[in-house]
Design a protein around this motif. Sequence first.
Motif, PDB file in Angstrom:
ATOM      1  N   LYS A  44      21.916  34.042  30.091  1.00 41.13           N
ATOM      2  CA  LYS A  44      22.254  35.785  30.190  1.00 41.13           C
ATOM      3  C   LYS A  44      22.284  36.288  31.478  1.00 41.13           C
ATOM      4  CE  LYS A  44      20.217  39.430  27.474  1.00 41.13           C
ATOM      5  NZ  LYS A  44      21.245  39.787  26.507  1.00 41.13           N
ATOM      6  N   TYR A  45      23.183  37.483  31.617  1.00 45.13           N
ATOM      7  CA  TYR A  45      23.316  37.763  32.810  1.00 45.13           C
ATOM      8  C   TYR A  45      22.667  39.255  32.966  1.00 45.13           C
ATOM      9  CZ  TYR A  45      25.755  39.624  37.014  1.00 45.13           C
ATOM     10  OH  TYR A  45      26.063  40.215  38.151  1.00 45.13           O
ATOM     11  N   ASP A  46      21.683  39.411  33.723  1.00 44.67           N
ATOM     12  CA  ASP A  46      20.687  40.762  33.445  1.00 44.67           C
ATOM     13  C   ASP A  46      20.868  41.766  34.617  1.00 44.67           C
ATOM     14  OD1 ASP A  46      19.428  39.659  31.294  1.00 44.67           O
ATOM     15  OD2 ASP A  46      18.253  38.439  32.666  1.00 44.67           O
ATOM     16  N   PHE A  47      22.128  41.719  35.322  1.00 37.48           N
ATOM     17  CA  PHE A  47      22.441  42.636  36.553  1.00 37.48           C
ATOM     18  C   PHE A  47      22.841  43.969  36.079  1.00 37.48           C
ATOM     19  CE2 PHE A  47      21.462  38.454  38.576  1.00 37.48           C
ATOM     20  CZ  PHE A  47      20.230  38.714  39.664  1.00 37.48           C
ATOM     21  N   PHE A  48      23.409  44.032  34.861  1.00 38.09           N
ATOM     22  CA  PHE A  48      24.020  44.992  34.411  1.00 38.09           C
ATOM     23  C   PHE A  48      22.994  45.964  33.647  1.00 38.09           C
ATOM     24  CE2 PHE A  48      28.274  43.019  33.925  1.00 38.09           C
ATOM     25  CZ  PHE A  48      29.081  43.862  34.958  1.00 38.09           C
ATOM     26  N   GLU A  49      22.834  47.262  34.204  1.00 35.77           N
ATOM     27  CA  GLU A  49      21.785  48.210  33.436  1.00 35.77           C
ATOM     28  C   GLU A  49      22.222  48.624  32.300  1.00 35.77           C
ATOM     29  OE1 GLU A  49      20.233  51.370  36.133  1.00 35.77           O
ATOM     30  OE2 GLU A  49      20.019  49.476  37.831  1.00 35.77           O
ATOM     31  N   LYS A  50      21.500  48.495  31.312  1.00 37.31           N
ATOM     32  CA  LYS A  50      21.838  49.155  30.041  1.00 37.31           C
ATOM     33  C   LYS A  50      22.853  48.531  29.116  1.00 37.31           C
ATOM     34  CE  LYS A  50      20.343  53.814  31.519  1.00 37.31           C
ATOM     35  NZ  LYS A  50      20.690  55.121  31.803  1.00 37.31           N
ATOM     36  N   LYS A  51      23.263  47.162  29.608  1.00 45.65           N
ATOM     37  CA  LYS A  51      24.199  46.413  29.002  1.00 45.65           C
ATOM     38  C   LYS A  51      23.599  45.207  28.420  1.00 45.65           C
ATOM     39  CE  LYS A  51      28.137  48.268  30.637  1.00 45.65           C
ATOM     40  NZ  LYS A  51      29.290  48.619  30.109  1.00 45.65           N
ATOM     41  N   ASP A  52      23.594  45.010  27.132  1.00 43.32           N
ATOM     42  CA  ASP A  52      23.027  43.932  26.482  1.00 43.32           C
ATOM     43  C   ASP A  52      24.112  42.961  26.216  1.00 43.32           C
ATOM     44  OD1 ASP A  52      20.523  44.862  26.326  1.00 43.32           O
ATOM     45  OD2 ASP A  52      20.775  45.893  24.262  1.00 43.32           O
ATOM     46  N   ASN A  53      23.921  41.717  25.829  1.00 40.40           N
ATOM     47  CA  ASN A  53      24.679  40.608  25.471  1.00 40.40           C
ATOM     48  C   ASN A  53      25.770  40.531  26.352  1.00 40.40           C
ATOM     49  OD1 ASN A  53      23.267  40.160  23.141  1.00 40.40           O
ATOM     50  ND2 ASN A  53      24.346  41.940  22.248  1.00 40.40           N
ATOM     51  N   VAL A  54      25.381  40.239  27.930  1.00 42.74           N
ATOM     52  CA  VAL A  54      26.365  39.704  28.704  1.00 42.74           C
ATOM     53  C   VAL A  54      25.858  38.384  29.502  1.00 42.74           C
ATOM     54  CG1 VAL A  54      27.352  40.357  31.299  1.00 42.74           C
ATOM     55  CG2 VAL A  54      26.731  42.373  29.721  1.00 42.74           C
ATOM     56  N   TYR A  55      26.770  37.540  29.354  1.00 42.52           N
ATOM     57  CA  TYR A  55      26.433  35.997  29.508  1.00 42.52           C
ATOM     58  C   TYR A  55      27.285  35.481  30.753  1.00 42.52           C
ATOM     59  CZ  TYR A  55      24.217  36.515  25.341  1.00 42.52           C
ATOM     60  OH  TYR A  55      23.270  36.900  24.287  1.00 42.52           O
ATOM     61  N   GLN A  56      26.896  34.650  31.525  1.00 43.75           N
ATOM     62  CA  GLN A  56      27.762  33.979  32.573  1.00 43.75           C
ATOM     63  C   GLN A  56      27.613  32.552  32.392  1.00 43.75           C
ATOM     64  OE1 GLN A  56      25.420  35.469  36.083  1.00 43.75           O
ATOM     65  NE2 GLN A  56      24.236  33.462  36.370  1.00 43.75           N
ATOM     66  N   PHE A  57      28.661  31.973  33.067  1.00 45.63           N
ATOM     67  CA  PHE A  57      28.606  30.502  33.099  1.00 45.63           C
ATOM     68  C   PHE A  57      29.484  30.228  34.354  1.00 45.63           C
ATOM     69  CE2 PHE A  57      32.077  32.048  30.645  1.00 45.63           C
ATOM     70  CZ  PHE A  57      33.245  31.499  30.701  1.00 45.63           C
TER      71      PHE A  57
END
Length: 82
Positions: A44-57
């Motif tokens: 999970k990518y947590d660096f976007f404020e107020k954005k859920d369900n963003v993932y990195q690979f």
Amino acid sequence: MSIFDNFLSVKESEKIKSESASRDLIIEHLGEDIGILDFSAHRKYDFFEKKDNVYQFTVKLLSLDFLNRLGKDKRVKNVYFA
């Protein structure tokens, strides 16, 4: 918001809401290139404020065809890469 958003939007049951669902989506689009692209480091990518369900690979090689398939999936809102 346009009039078509209700018709074209992804149903709540189809949305990617977990890391495992995201991983399954990526593997689905990797297809036979899974060995070449060496998919790893999915989280999970947590660096976007107020954005859920963003993932990195991470992939060792990046295929334009893979990016195109992933970006055209109606469950994917946007694809960022570097």
